[in-house]
Design an enzyme around this catalytic site. Structure first.
Site, PDB file in Angstrom:
ATOM      1  N   CYS A   1       0.940  -1.218   0.044  1.00 37.86           N
ATOM      2  CA  CYS A   1      -0.029   0.018  -0.046  1.00 37.86           C
ATOM      3  C   CYS A   1       0.991   1.199   0.136  1.00 37.86           C
ATOM      4  O   CYS A   1       1.629   1.431  -0.973  1.00 37.86           O
ATOM      5  CB  CYS A   1      -1.137   0.098   1.018  1.00 37.86           C
ATOM      6  SG  CYS A   1      -2.381   1.181   0.965  1.00 37.86           S
TER       7      CYS A   1
ATOM      8  N   HIS B   1      -3.704  -5.162   0.211  1.00 34.72           N
ATOM      9  CA  HIS B   1      -3.347  -5.601   1.363  1.00 34.72           C
ATOM     10  C   HIS B   1      -3.293  -7.086   1.352  1.00 34.72           C
ATOM     11  O   HIS B   1      -4.283  -7.674   1.800  1.00 34.72           O
ATOM     12  CB  HIS B   1      -4.114  -5.016   2.638  1.00 34.72           C
ATOM     13  CG  HIS B   1      -3.876  -3.413   2.764  1.00 34.72           C
ATOM     14  ND1 HIS B   1      -2.925  -3.057   3.495  1.00 34.72           N
ATOM     15  CD2 HIS B   1      -4.684  -2.214   2.287  1.00 34.72           C
ATOM     16  CE1 HIS B   1      -2.997  -1.701   3.580  1.00 34.72           C
ATOM     17  NE2 HIS B   1      -4.213  -1.379   2.651  1.00 34.72           N
TER      18      HIS B   1
ATOM     19  N   GLU C   1      -2.352  -8.972   3.880  1.00 40.59           N
ATOM     20  CA  GLU C   1      -2.754  -9.366   5.103  1.00 40.59           C
ATOM     21  C   GLU C   1      -4.132  -9.405   5.412  1.00 40.59           C
ATOM     22  O   GLU C   1      -4.723  -9.830   6.526  1.00 40.59           O
ATOM     23  CB  GLU C   1      -1.763  -8.417   6.331  1.00 40.59           C
ATOM     24  CG  GLU C   1      -2.392  -7.152   6.607  1.00 40.59           C
ATOM     25  CD  GLU C   1      -2.082  -5.996   5.254  1.00 40.59           C
ATOM     26  OE1 GLU C   1      -2.379  -5.073   5.424  1.00 40.59           O
ATOM     27  OE2 GLU C   1      -1.310  -6.532   4.283  1.00 40.59           O
TER      28      GLU C   1
END
Length: 209
Positions: A79, A187, A189
């Site tokens: 990001c 993202h 995660e």
């Protein structure tokens, strides 16, 4: 051990939780010695480019990152960490790290989606990544897999660094870099199994490197 770069840009703990879930040793740190000893660096970020660069410059982490990349230390930008690897970001009129040639642009409000409706800014939601060049990070990940995006700006690297693109009003670069130096606009995660697989692939590359 993977070093998760701590430069007060947020999102470090989300990355740590994902790596903990995978059983991958990691540490959130701004300690140059720990970063130098790590097998790889994850450069995450939630926030604004200007604020992130001010913190990196004030702490000397900007020079450290450049040195580590020059020494072939594997790095994954996420990001904001993806965007400020470039030369410049239109967000806050920011001179960025210049590790990857290119700039970061803002989505234009005049862009439309597949139904000819104005896109919403920021871009928030799940989208596919179409690889334009092979990338070890995506080994074992289905082409139709979707990843989670939250951003108003997108990277525009030099064409030879583009690895994957995503459609949102236009085809924008969502993955850039080269072997051992990768950056993703989404993202991982927060992207479920495909995102965890990508993080696992990065950790495997770091072990082999």
């Amino acid at each position: 051990m993977l070093a998760i770069l701590d430069y007060k840009a947020g999102n470090q703990t989300s990355v740590q939780r994902a790596l903990d879930h995978l059983g991958i040793a990691c540490r959130i740190t701004a300690d140059p010695a720990v970063i130098a000893d790590a097998s790889g660096i994850i450069f995450p970020g939630v926030g604004a480019a200007g604020q992130a660069m001010r913190e990196l410059t004030a702490t000397g982490l900007d020079a450290l990152l450049t040195e580590q990349v020059a020494a072939a230390k594997p790095l994954l930008g996420i990001c904001v960490g993806c965007q400020i690897l470039l030369d410049y970001s239109a967000e806050n009129d920011t001179q960025a790290l210049g590790i990857v040639p290119g700039q970061c642009a803002m989505f234009h409000a005049a862009l439309t989606d597949e139904d000819d409706m104005p896109i919403r800014i920021p871009h928030m939601g799940w989208n596919q990544v179409r690889l334009t060049n092979p990338c070890e990070l995506f080994d074992g990940i289905a082409p139709e897999a979707e990843f989670y995006f939250v951003h108003s700006y997108y990277p525009v690297p030099s064409p030879e660094y583009v690895i994957g693109v995503t459609r949102y009003g236009l085809d924008f670069c969502s993955v850039h870099g080269r072997q051992g130096l990768w950056a993703v606009q989404f993202h991982p995660e927060k992207s479920g199994r495909p995102g965890l697989a990508l993080l696992r692939n990065f950790a495997a590359y770091c072990r082999e490197a």
